[in-house]
Design a protein around this motif. Sequence first.
Motif, PDB file in Angstrom:
ATOM      1  N   VAL A  25     -10.596  -3.027   2.039  1.00 28.82           N
ATOM      2  CA  VAL A  25     -10.153  -2.255   3.201  1.00 28.82           C
ATOM      3  C   VAL A  25      -8.909  -2.892   3.818  1.00 28.82           C
ATOM      4  CG1 VAL A  25     -10.773  -1.548   5.530  1.00 28.82           C
ATOM      5  CG2 VAL A  25     -12.455  -1.386   3.689  1.00 28.82           C
ATOM      6  N   ASP A  27      -6.731  -4.776   2.410  1.00 29.79           N
ATOM      7  CA  ASP A  27      -5.584  -4.551   1.517  1.00 29.79           C
ATOM      8  C   ASP A  27      -4.964  -3.195   1.763  1.00 29.79           C
ATOM      9  OD1 ASP A  27      -6.316  -6.257  -1.626  1.00 29.79           O
ATOM     10  OD2 ASP A  27      -5.155  -6.809   0.163  1.00 29.79           O
ATOM     11  N   GLU A  28      -5.831  -2.229   1.844  1.00 27.00           N
ATOM     12  CA  GLU A  28      -5.323  -0.863   1.954  1.00 27.00           C
ATOM     13  C   GLU A  28      -4.565  -0.667   3.253  1.00 27.00           C
ATOM     14  OE1 GLU A  28      -8.375   1.989   1.331  1.00 27.00           O
ATOM     15  OE2 GLU A  28      -6.939   3.629   1.083  1.00 27.00           O
ATOM     16  N   ILE A  29      -5.172  -1.109   4.328  1.00 24.03           N
ATOM     17  CA  ILE A  29      -4.512  -0.937   5.622  1.00 24.03           C
ATOM     18  C   ILE A  29      -3.237  -1.753   5.661  1.00 24.03           C
ATOM     19  CG2 ILE A  29      -4.757  -1.276   8.101  1.00 24.03           C
ATOM     20  CD1 ILE A  29      -7.708  -0.683   7.765  1.00 24.03           C
ATOM     21  N   GLN A  31      -1.268  -2.378   3.286  1.00 21.60           N
ATOM     22  CA  GLN A  31      -0.188  -1.676   2.595  1.00 21.60           C
ATOM     23  C   GLN A  31       0.379  -0.547   3.423  1.00 21.60           C
ATOM     24  OE1 GLN A  31      -1.452  -0.389  -1.179  1.00 21.60           O
ATOM     25  NE2 GLN A  31      -1.998  -2.481  -1.769  1.00 21.60           N
ATOM     26  N   HIS A  32      -0.489   0.126   4.156  1.00 17.51           N
ATOM     27  CA  HIS A  32      -0.032   1.213   5.011  1.00 17.51           C
ATOM     28  C   HIS A  32       0.956   0.677   6.034  1.00 17.51           C
ATOM     29  CE1 HIS A  32      -0.949   5.142   7.203  1.00 17.51           C
ATOM     30  NE2 HIS A  32      -0.123   4.491   8.007  1.00 17.51           N
ATOM     31  N   VAL A  33       0.543  -0.379   6.661  1.00 18.58           N
ATOM     32  CA  VAL A  33       1.399  -0.962   7.688  1.00 18.58           C
ATOM     33  C   VAL A  33       2.687  -1.478   7.068  1.00 18.58           C
ATOM     34  CG1 VAL A  33       1.569  -2.833   9.349  1.00 18.58           C
ATOM     35  CG2 VAL A  33      -0.544  -1.529   9.155  1.00 18.58           C
ATOM     36  N   ALA A  35       4.157  -0.392   4.417  1.00 21.24           N
ATOM     37  CA  ALA A  35       5.023   0.726   4.033  1.00 21.24           C
ATOM     38  C   ALA A  35       5.799   1.214   5.249  1.00 21.24           C
ATOM     39  CB  ALA A  35       4.186   1.836   3.430  1.00 21.24           C
ATOM     40  N   ARG A  36       5.118   1.283   6.377  1.00 25.44           N
ATOM     41  CA  ARG A  36       5.783   1.736   7.590  1.00 25.44           C
ATOM     42  C   ARG A  36       6.894   0.761   7.981  1.00 25.44           C
ATOM     43  NH1 ARG A  36       7.050   5.386  10.803  1.00 25.44           N
ATOM     44  NH2 ARG A  36       6.958   5.093  13.044  1.00 25.44           N
ATOM     45  N   SER A  39       9.911   1.235   5.751  1.00 26.31           N
ATOM     46  CA  SER A  39      10.705   2.451   5.962  1.00 26.31           C
ATOM     47  C   SER A  39      11.509   2.313   7.247  1.00 26.31           C
ATOM     48  CB  SER A  39       9.815   3.694   5.967  1.00 26.31           C
ATOM     49  OG  SER A  39       9.338   3.957   7.248  1.00 26.31           O
ATOM     50  N   LEU A  56       2.015  -1.115  15.495  1.00 23.07           N
ATOM     51  CA  LEU A  56       1.495  -0.048  16.342  1.00 23.07           C
ATOM     52  C   LEU A  56       0.715   0.996  15.546  1.00 23.07           C
ATOM     53  CD1 LEU A  56       4.359   0.656  18.892  1.00 23.07           C
ATOM     54  CD2 LEU A  56       2.087  -0.234  19.351  1.00 23.07           C
ATOM     55  N   GLU A  57       0.929   0.994  14.248  1.00 20.87           N
ATOM     56  CA  GLU A  57       0.155   1.905  13.399  1.00 20.87           C
ATOM     57  C   GLU A  57      -1.324   1.620  13.580  1.00 20.87           C
ATOM     58  OE1 GLU A  57       2.575   4.574  12.043  1.00 20.87           O
ATOM     59  OE2 GLU A  57       0.709   4.433  10.896  1.00 20.87           O
ATOM     60  N   LEU A  58      -1.590   0.353  13.854  1.00 18.11           N
ATOM     61  CA  LEU A  58      -2.974  -0.025  14.038  1.00 18.11           C
ATOM     62  C   LEU A  58      -3.431   0.351  15.434  1.00 18.11           C
ATOM     63  CD1 LEU A  58      -3.681  -3.617  12.696  1.00 18.11           C
ATOM     64  CD2 LEU A  58      -4.783  -1.492  12.066  1.00 18.11           C
ATOM     65  N   ASN A  59      -3.281   1.585  15.806  1.00 20.94           N
ATOM     66  CA  ASN A  59      -3.712   1.986  17.147  1.00 20.94           C
ATOM     67  C   ASN A  59      -5.218   1.855  17.223  1.00 20.94           C
ATOM     68  OD1 ASN A  59      -4.009   4.024  15.248  1.00 20.94           O
ATOM     69  ND2 ASN A  59      -4.077   5.602  16.815  1.00 20.94           N
ATOM     70  N   GLU A  60      -5.725   1.566  18.372  1.00 17.22           N
ATOM     71  CA  GLU A  60      -7.160   1.498  18.609  1.00 17.22           C
ATOM     72  C   GLU A  60      -7.918   0.685  17.571  1.00 17.22           C
ATOM     73  OE1 GLU A  60      -8.715   5.402  19.356  1.00 17.22           O
ATOM     74  OE2 GLU A  60      -6.750   6.097  20.030  1.00 17.22           O
TER      75      GLU A  60
ATOM     76  N   TYR B  31      -0.750   6.128   3.028  1.00 13.79           N
ATOM     77  CA  TYR B  31       0.509   6.201   3.753  1.00 13.79           C
ATOM     78  C   TYR B  31       1.245   7.494   3.419  1.00 13.79           C
ATOM     79  CZ  TYR B  31       5.065   4.987   5.593  1.00 13.79           C
ATOM     80  OH  TYR B  31       6.231   5.001   6.290  1.00 13.79           O
ATOM     81  N   LYS B  48      -2.636   8.213  12.470  1.00 13.01           N
ATOM     82  CA  LYS B  48      -2.386   6.787  12.304  1.00 13.01           C
ATOM     83  C   LYS B  48      -3.570   6.145  11.603  1.00 13.01           C
ATOM     84  CE  LYS B  48       0.897   6.241  15.996  1.00 13.01           C
ATOM     85  NZ  LYS B  48       1.373   5.432  17.100  1.00 13.01           N
ATOM     86  N   VAL B  49      -3.459   4.888  11.412  1.00 17.87           N
ATOM     87  CA  VAL B  49      -4.457   4.182  10.622  1.00 17.87           C
ATOM     88  C   VAL B  49      -5.872   4.447  11.106  1.00 17.87           C
ATOM     89  CG1 VAL B  49      -5.354   1.884  10.115  1.00 17.87           C
ATOM     90  CG2 VAL B  49      -2.941   2.349   9.818  1.00 17.87           C
ATOM     91  N   ALA B  50      -6.055   4.383  12.428  1.00 23.17           N
ATOM     92  CA  ALA B  50      -7.414   4.478  12.960  1.00 23.17           C
ATOM     93  C   ALA B  50      -8.044   5.828  12.718  1.00 23.17           C
ATOM     94  CB  ALA B  50      -7.411   4.154  14.446  1.00 23.17           C
ATOM     95  N   TYR B  53      -7.943   6.308   7.908  1.00 20.99           N
ATOM     96  CA  TYR B  53      -8.769   5.636   6.903  1.00 20.99           C
ATOM     97  C   TYR B  53     -10.262   5.843   7.064  1.00 20.99           C
ATOM     98  CZ  TYR B  53      -4.547   3.938   4.922  1.00 20.99           C
ATOM     99  OH  TYR B  53      -3.326   3.899   4.330  1.00 20.99           O
ATOM    100  N   TYR B  57     -12.587   7.301   4.117  1.00 17.52           N
ATOM    101  CA  TYR B  57     -13.817   6.665   3.624  1.00 17.52           C
ATOM    102  C   TYR B  57     -15.009   7.591   3.765  1.00 17.52           C
ATOM    103  CZ  TYR B  57     -10.927   2.465   3.914  1.00 17.52           C
ATOM    104  OH  TYR B  57      -9.931   1.545   3.792  1.00 17.52           O
ATOM    105  N   TRP B  69      -7.816   2.156  -7.250  1.00 19.10           N
ATOM    106  CA  TRP B  69      -6.627   1.305  -7.171  1.00 19.10           C
ATOM    107  C   TRP B  69      -5.760   1.537  -8.396  1.00 19.10           C
ATOM    108  CZ3 TRP B  69      -5.323  -1.118  -2.923  1.00 19.10           C
ATOM    109  CH2 TRP B  69      -6.319  -1.453  -1.991  1.00 19.10           C
ATOM    110  N   ARG B  76       3.365  -2.840  -6.026  1.00 20.95           N
ATOM    111  CA  ARG B  76       2.057  -3.454  -5.793  1.00 20.95           C
ATOM    112  C   ARG B  76       0.990  -2.398  -5.990  1.00 20.95           C
ATOM    113  NH1 ARG B  76       3.076  -5.660   0.067  1.00 20.95           N
ATOM    114  NH2 ARG B  76       0.863  -6.085  -0.073  1.00 20.95           N
ATOM    115  N   ARG B  78      -1.862   0.168  -5.288  1.00 17.62           N
ATOM    116  CA  ARG B  78      -2.178   0.970  -4.124  1.00 17.62           C
ATOM    117  C   ARG B  78      -3.454   1.732  -4.405  1.00 17.62           C
ATOM    118  NH1 ARG B  78       3.883   2.346  -2.733  1.00 17.62           N
ATOM    119  NH2 ARG B  78       3.374   2.371  -0.535  1.00 17.62           N
TER     120      ARG B  78
END
Lengths: 893, 114
Positions: A25, A27-29, A31-33, A35-36, A39, A56-60, B31, B48-50, B53, B57, B69, B76, B78
Amino acid sequence: MPETRNWRQEIARALGEDVGKRSDVIDEIAQHVDARYRSLLARGVREEEAYRDALLELNEPRALASEIRSIAPSLPPRIEPAESASWRFLDVLRQDIRYGLRTLRQSPGFTFLACLALALGVGANAAIFTVVNAVMLRPLPFADPDSLIRVWESNPSGGWPTFSASHPNFLDWRATSTSFDGLAAMTNASLSASGPSGADIVRANAVTADFLPVLGASPVMGRNFRADEDRPGGNTRVAILTYAFWQRRFGGAGDVLGQSLILNGNPYTVVGILPPSFAWGTPTLELLVPLAPNPERSRGDHRLLVFGRLKPGVTIDQAHADLSTIAARLAKQFPDSNEGWTVRLRTFYDWLIPDETRRSLMIMSGAVALVLLIACLNVANLLLARGASRQRELSIRSALGAERWRIVRQLLVEAMLLSVIASAFGLAIGYGLVQILTWAAPDGLPRLDEVTMDGRVLAFTMGSAVVTGVLFGLLPALQVSRPNVSETLKLGTAGAGGSGSRQRIRSALVIGEVAISVALLIGAGLLIRSLWRLQQVNPGFRHENVVTARIHLPSTRYQGGAQAWSFYERLLDRLVALPGVQSVATSSGVPLSAGNTSSEIHIPGAPVREGGTALGADWRLVSPGYFRTMGIPLRGRDFNEHDTTESEPVTIISEEAARRYFPGADPISRMIHVRSFANKPSRIVGIAGDVRGASLDSDPGPMVYGSSKMYSGWNPMHVAIRGALAPDAYVASIREAVHSIDKEVPFFDIRSADDLVAESLGPRRFNMYLLTCFALVALLLASVGLFGVMAYLVSQRTRDIGIRLALGASRTDVLRMIVGQGLVLAALGAVVGVAAGYAMTDLMRGLLFSVTPTDPATFIAVPLVLIVVALIACYVPARRAMKVDPLVALRTE
Amino acid sequence: MHARILDRELKKGSAELLILSLVEFRPRHGYEMSQIIEQRSDGAVRFKVASLYPLLYRLEKRGWIIGRWVEKAGQRRRRYYRITPEGRRVLAEQRLGWDRFVAAIKRIVEVGNA
């Protein structure tokens, strides 16, 4: 250096200890962050800011952590190996196909139009290819057909490049030639058989004993003829039946061998049955009887069809040299009959499928391929138009890193899907077209009965599906996937920016379509003119209200000419008494039908010609009244009842014979010596108008007429009736008249003279219809293409038009502008098309009659037709342009 | 405030539909999905992430999508998600339901204000 931000640590910290342990989990997050973050950096944001924004992508994070906690236990921590390349390829292909299908479903109008155009094109191609395949590509239905050779006697200077062989000549060839594994001969034999409905004619071939072995065929039941059955005086009353005849006449009975069949009044024993696949002659062939070639027959009486199978290793040229030597020797040995006669050889293929047939088939194939090309150009145009609206979606994909190739591939898959679907329908259409073609085809088309769709046609259709898919799909795919990404992303609408070059491409495609359809129209126009000219040809006789039929007198009941003549005399008396009948006659041959009879002639007293070659003419035996019945003009006098076997022999010759053999003089009352007329000199008493003997497009050759009363006994004879009623009305009466004299006389081949003329026009008419169909379809497609481009043009230039109207232009000015642009496109296409038509003139030459390939009338008429059609195609878009409301136009973006 | 709550409710109702439709024809990673949603909606909808994801799941747990994966050349590894046959079925249903819902709302809202 900025790339080494440790997201994992940050995220793990934000989410808490326990979640932090879920490395998949995290790892995945991460990568998301990440990637942002990247960019943002790519967009020029400062590193610090980018880092902060990315986080900030990691809101809440607390909510996120609790969600993960609740789901996570049941998530298997999978780390899969990367997929194999081929699996990925198939997978991606499958997705592309799914996506493509959905896209096609979403625009049903476009899909339907495109499928229709393509299906028509592919179907027509499949149909023509089926015919070409059956007639030209498939091997002939004989064993080892390449070694089968057709042999003719030939006398070029006498005007007979190919002619039948005589019995003694054939026997000499067979005995002395060393090039052939077998030399066989056959001739047509109409035999009368007694049946339940009176006498019937049986279509038979008289063949030598090696006929079947040379062809490589053998009976499926029973045996072939034996050598002792195939000679004069032997037991020649045996027959081999065709499969169909066996089924029809004997009900397929297993005990047919040894049974008897009464033919011409004599019993024939059935000795064999041919297999259903036996492919010689016409489907109407019913049985074979022995030919029994007779060396005592006249060497000058040519009636045999000869062919042979080359010995292994021998070429056709060697065989030709061999037989010519033999022919030359015979000419020295028998100068009276064989002087000037040599041989001509052709392979079976060249004989059965003449040049003319091949040429017209090739031209039709080319034409129909051009129609498919136009359909492809049309669909390409449609795809380009649609491409504009998909620009945005594709640009997004481009921005996300899809290589251009991937997008092109996706679009190509869509094009292929369209093509494959259309081709499936096209195959069905093609099947229907093949049925129509075989039904409408002229009888002269060889191997017509073999025309069926087979595996090769299927492969051809699939191949053309792939080719057309690439053809119409590649250009739009490349065009639409062009990397003009950022531009279109900024503009909100479908790409007005890229439309300049796209418009040019579309216009070029339409010009191409118009050019091709003009070229096809020119071809069709030339054929139409040819047919028209041919129909104007004077056949030399008046063919309205004339019925002809053939009668075959069984030789057992009518021995000798006197008996035959008495039958005909009584028949003619009965026929002339029928209501509405103006005139009746008999003849050994009617105009425009097959079966030529020729003879050498001499003009007593004329200087001997150079090289000793003989003069020749076609001959006919006719009864008095023939010329009146057939409406042939006659100078001098007709045969009459005073011309008997006791009086001086008389002859009537044709104008062409008079011109050729008595130039500048009046032939009447001069003497002429026609070999076939009992080889005695006769006096010319009349000159008949020229009649087209074999076909309307060949010049009439010299013809001599003898009285059928004087030389009676020729079988079968035609009976001709000129009457006021329609031909059908006479059929029953003729049958009755014949049977009232003799029930056992069969009569057949009843046709009106109008039919004879129509049949001789058959092949040309068929070609004309076919090419005209293609040209019209092409024109339709091209005008639809023109319409599409003009409509698009108008919709693109709405603003422009609005400005003009607002600035004071009149609506007719707008109309003129739009129509003008359309006409420019059409005119350019027409120019290219005419040039192409001019370049094709050599191709067309063989198909035309009395029309030059650069016929001015056609070359002028076709562009005019095109202009009219173009005007119609531009009409609707132009009117729409006229109706533009300037205020609305100026307001819209 | 109202707008935010409305947004959230609407998003909730349509979120599953969004994700499933994004992976209908090709596998995507998280993403990528968030980018597409943002761009296609012109910024109106942001995942957003919260919000993304946990949703992914959950869908994976239900068996409507499968995550895997993947390591591409020069990148890398993904996590790519693809739709399952069950997921396709659900997508079709949800699409239908959504269309009907939107049509019904339109009918109510547009027919006069009587």
